[in-house]
Write a protein that holds these residues in place. Structure first.
Motif, PDB file in Angstrom:
ATOM      1  N   MET A   3      64.829 -16.631 -20.169  1.00  0.00           N
ATOM      2  CA  MET A   3      64.216 -17.546 -19.212  1.00  0.00           C
ATOM      3  C   MET A   3      63.807 -18.845 -19.904  1.00  0.00           C
ATOM      4  SD  MET A   3      61.815 -14.787 -17.177  1.00  0.00           S
ATOM      5  CE  MET A   3      61.428 -13.865 -18.685  1.00  0.00           C
ATOM      6  N   ASN A   4      64.595 -19.883 -19.700  1.00  0.00           N
ATOM      7  CA  ASN A   4      64.294 -21.223 -20.200  1.00  0.00           C
ATOM      8  C   ASN A   4      63.710 -22.005 -19.025  1.00  0.00           C
ATOM      9  OD1 ASN A   4      64.264 -23.861 -21.122  1.00  0.00           O
ATOM     10  ND2 ASN A   4      66.387 -23.873 -21.835  1.00  0.00           N
ATOM     11  N   LEU A   5      62.382 -21.955 -18.903  1.00  0.00           N
ATOM     12  CA  LEU A   5      61.710 -22.501 -17.721  1.00  0.00           C
ATOM     13  C   LEU A   5      61.103 -23.861 -18.026  1.00  0.00           C
ATOM     14  CD1 LEU A   5      59.825 -19.287 -16.493  1.00  0.00           C
ATOM     15  CD2 LEU A   5      62.135 -20.045 -15.934  1.00  0.00           C
ATOM     16  N   ALA A   6      61.602 -24.877 -17.357  1.00  0.00           N
ATOM     17  CA  ALA A   6      61.096 -26.234 -17.551  1.00  0.00           C
ATOM     18  C   ALA A   6      59.655 -26.309 -17.049  1.00  0.00           C
ATOM     19  CB  ALA A   6      61.987 -27.234 -16.822  1.00  0.00           C
ATOM     20  N   HIS A   7      58.729 -26.579 -17.950  1.00  0.00           N
ATOM     21  CA  HIS A   7      57.286 -26.528 -17.685  1.00  0.00           C
ATOM     22  C   HIS A   7      56.822 -27.752 -16.898  1.00  0.00           C
ATOM     23  CE1 HIS A   7      52.979 -26.923 -19.308  1.00  0.00           C
ATOM     24  NE2 HIS A   7      52.973 -25.906 -18.463  1.00  0.00           N
ATOM     25  N   ARG A   8      56.544 -27.541 -15.614  1.00  0.00           N
ATOM     26  CA  ARG A   8      56.272 -28.636 -14.679  1.00  0.00           C
ATOM     27  C   ARG A   8      57.460 -29.600 -14.658  1.00  0.00           C
ATOM     28  NH1 ARG A   8      50.305 -29.945 -17.245  1.00  0.00           N
ATOM     29  NH2 ARG A   8      49.839 -27.765 -17.735  1.00  0.00           N
ATOM     30  N   GLY A   9      58.637 -29.031 -14.829  1.00  0.00           N
ATOM     31  CA  GLY A   9      59.843 -29.806 -15.030  1.00  0.00           C
ATOM     32  C   GLY A   9      60.010 -30.114 -16.509  1.00  0.00           C
ATOM     33  N   CYS A 178      52.387 -12.655 -19.773  1.00  0.00           N
ATOM     34  CA  CYS A 178      52.656 -14.013 -20.257  1.00  0.00           C
ATOM     35  C   CYS A 178      51.589 -14.442 -21.260  1.00  0.00           C
ATOM     36  CB  CYS A 178      52.694 -14.988 -19.083  1.00  0.00           C
ATOM     37  SG  CYS A 178      53.793 -14.497 -17.735  1.00  0.00           S
ATOM     38  N   PRO A 179      51.807 -14.174 -22.546  1.00  0.00           N
ATOM     39  CA  PRO A 179      50.828 -14.536 -23.569  1.00  0.00           C
ATOM     40  C   PRO A 179      50.983 -15.975 -24.047  1.00  0.00           C
ATOM     41  CG  PRO A 179      52.634 -13.363 -24.581  1.00  0.00           C
ATOM     42  CD  PRO A 179      52.933 -13.405 -23.100  1.00  0.00           C
ATOM     43  N   ALA A 180      49.916 -16.514 -24.641  1.00  0.00           N
ATOM     44  CA  ALA A 180      49.966 -17.826 -25.269  1.00  0.00           C
ATOM     45  C   ALA A 180      50.766 -17.736 -26.554  1.00  0.00           C
ATOM     46  CB  ALA A 180      48.555 -18.324 -25.562  1.00  0.00           C
ATOM     47  N   THR A 181      51.669 -18.694 -26.758  1.00  0.00           N
ATOM     48  CA  THR A 181      52.517 -18.685 -27.958  1.00  0.00           C
ATOM     49  C   THR A 181      51.673 -18.725 -29.226  1.00  0.00           C
ATOM     50  OG1 THR A 181      54.194 -19.870 -26.690  1.00  0.00           O
ATOM     51  CG2 THR A 181      54.481 -19.793 -29.055  1.00  0.00           C
ATOM     52  N   GLU A 182      50.560 -19.416 -29.181  1.00  0.00           N
ATOM     53  CA  GLU A 182      49.683 -19.541 -30.353  1.00  0.00           C
ATOM     54  C   GLU A 182      49.278 -18.176 -30.898  1.00  0.00           C
ATOM     55  OE1 GLU A 182      45.315 -21.495 -31.485  1.00  0.00           O
ATOM     56  OE2 GLU A 182      46.130 -21.678 -29.446  1.00  0.00           O
ATOM     57  N   PHE A 183      49.078 -17.204 -29.993  1.00  0.00           N
ATOM     58  CA  PHE A 183      48.558 -15.902 -30.408  1.00  0.00           C
ATOM     59  C   PHE A 183      49.607 -14.790 -30.355  1.00  0.00           C
ATOM     60  CE2 PHE A 183      44.945 -18.204 -28.430  1.00  0.00           C
ATOM     61  CZ  PHE A 183      44.200 -18.391 -29.584  1.00  0.00           C
ATOM     62  N   ILE A 184      50.841 -15.137 -30.107  1.00  0.00           N
ATOM     63  CA  ILE A 184      51.866 -14.122 -29.917  1.00  0.00           C
ATOM     64  C   ILE A 184      52.252 -13.490 -31.248  1.00  0.00           C
ATOM     65  CG2 ILE A 184      53.999 -15.453 -30.191  1.00  0.00           C
ATOM     66  CD1 ILE A 184      54.873 -14.300 -27.476  1.00  0.00           C
ATOM     67  N   TRP A 202      53.892 -18.831 -22.924  1.00  0.00           N
ATOM     68  CA  TRP A 202      53.510 -20.168 -22.471  1.00  0.00           C
ATOM     69  C   TRP A 202      52.840 -20.898 -23.637  1.00  0.00           C
ATOM     70  CZ3 TRP A 202      48.358 -21.680 -22.568  1.00  0.00           C
ATOM     71  CH2 TRP A 202      47.395 -20.654 -22.645  1.00  0.00           C
ATOM     72  N   GLY A 203      52.751 -22.220 -23.516  1.00  0.00           N
ATOM     73  CA  GLY A 203      52.068 -22.994 -24.546  1.00  0.00           C
ATOM     74  C   GLY A 203      52.906 -23.262 -25.784  1.00  0.00           C
ATOM     75  N   ALA A 204      54.232 -23.265 -25.649  1.00  0.00           N
ATOM     76  CA  ALA A 204      55.098 -23.625 -26.779  1.00  0.00           C
ATOM     77  C   ALA A 204      55.229 -25.146 -26.807  1.00  0.00           C
ATOM     78  CB  ALA A 204      56.457 -22.949 -26.633  1.00  0.00           C
ATOM     79  N   PHE A 205      54.188 -25.801 -27.272  1.00  0.00           N
ATOM     80  CA  PHE A 205      54.100 -27.255 -27.159  1.00  0.00           C
ATOM     81  C   PHE A 205      54.774 -28.003 -28.309  1.00  0.00           C
ATOM     82  CE2 PHE A 205      50.086 -25.944 -24.856  1.00  0.00           C
ATOM     83  CZ  PHE A 205      50.635 -26.132 -23.594  1.00  0.00           C
ATOM     84  N   SER A 206      55.312 -27.264 -29.270  1.00  0.00           N
ATOM     85  CA  SER A 206      56.032 -27.877 -30.382  1.00  0.00           C
ATOM     86  C   SER A 206      57.266 -27.039 -30.675  1.00  0.00           C
ATOM     87  CB  SER A 206      55.142 -27.947 -31.629  1.00  0.00           C
ATOM     88  OG  SER A 206      54.900 -26.640 -32.130  1.00  0.00           O
ATOM     89  N   GLU A 207      58.198 -27.624 -31.407  1.00  0.00           N
ATOM     90  CA  GLU A 207      59.388 -26.863 -31.770  1.00  0.00           C
ATOM     91  C   GLU A 207      59.038 -25.690 -32.673  1.00  0.00           C
ATOM     92  OE1 GLU A 207      63.239 -28.912 -32.427  1.00  0.00           O
ATOM     93  OE2 GLU A 207      62.033 -30.754 -32.290  1.00  0.00           O
TER      94      GLU A 207
END
Length: 244
Positions: A3-9, A178-184, A202-207
């Protein structure tokens, strides 16, 4: 299917939760769209994330302080770039009108209470049930959805995976956690999968965080830059083929 889900697009490249952002997400390789559902003063469900209007529009106050007609007068793109000045807010029904016939997934996050019945109505009206996962940070919101629909796919947005969170989601027959990427962690992902759950980060805000989630074995993630995730997935697949 990952699932490659565009986050708010494709919100790295266009103003979030606008038609421009949603279309760009699909163009960049996303196979799904994540968005947020809130309600207006006159009961129209719109796609909007924040509590207040000021960050992503030229309005102020709460969306629920205004009618849909009033909200349509706002500029929802100029804050991001002059190129997007004049972009409008989008209603849930408009969104389904434009995207409901496309072969894409929808992660619909409930941000307000008491919108589950109307949300389910439009999901059925536009025939997108099999494409939808209804999500929320609020366990009460998800419980309210399950009380009205025994089988629609749901996902609980949480900080980290543990046995308690797994038991909670299974209690209301959530299919996704759906866990936060920071704590996964890989161990947490494996634990959830052992209990029959999909894991969507969720929360994968960087590569770097994106690659962390991939290495932990998630089934998908919401991402601001779906093009970079598409490339990472293609690279991973090519590496796997080469090894074989």
């Amino acid at each position: 299917m990952f699932m490659n889900l565009a986050h708010r697009g494709a919100s790295e490249y266009a103003p979030e939760n606008t038609l421009a952002s949603f279309y760009k997400g699909i163009e960049m390789g996303a196979n799904g769209i994540e968005t947020d559902l809130k309600i207006t003063k006159d009961g129209v469900i719109i796609l909007f994330h924040d509590n207040e209007l000021n960050r992503t529009t030229n309005g102020t106050g709460l969306p629920s302080d205004y009618t849909w007609e009033e909200l349509q007068q706002l500029d929802a793109g100029g804050w991001y770039s002059p190129l997007y000045a004049g972009e409008r807010l989008v209603s849930f029904e408009q969104f389904l009108h434009y995207f409901g016939r496309k072969s894409v997934l929808f992660a619909l996050e409930l941000k307000d209470k008491f919108i589950e019945e109307q949300s389910l109505y439009y999901i059925e009206k536009y025939g997108v049930r099999e494409q939808v996962t209804v999500t929320s940070f609020s366990y009460d919101n998800l419980r309210a959805v399950r009380a009205k629909d025994a089988t629609i796919k749901m996902g609980h947005l949480i900080r980290h995976i543990d046995l308690s969170s797994i038991e909670q989601v299974k209690e209301i027959n959530c299919q996704q956690i759906c866990p936060a990427t920071e704590f996964i962690t890989a161990e947490g992902v494996a634990l959830a999968k052992a209990h029959g759950l999909e894991v969507r980060a969720w929360g994968a805000f960087s590569e770097a965080l994106m690659h962390k989630a991939l290495s932990c074995g998630v089934d998908g993630m919401t991402i601001n830059f779906p093009d970079k995730l598409s490339m990472a997935l293609a690279s991973k697949e090519n590496s796997s083929i080469s090894v074989e």
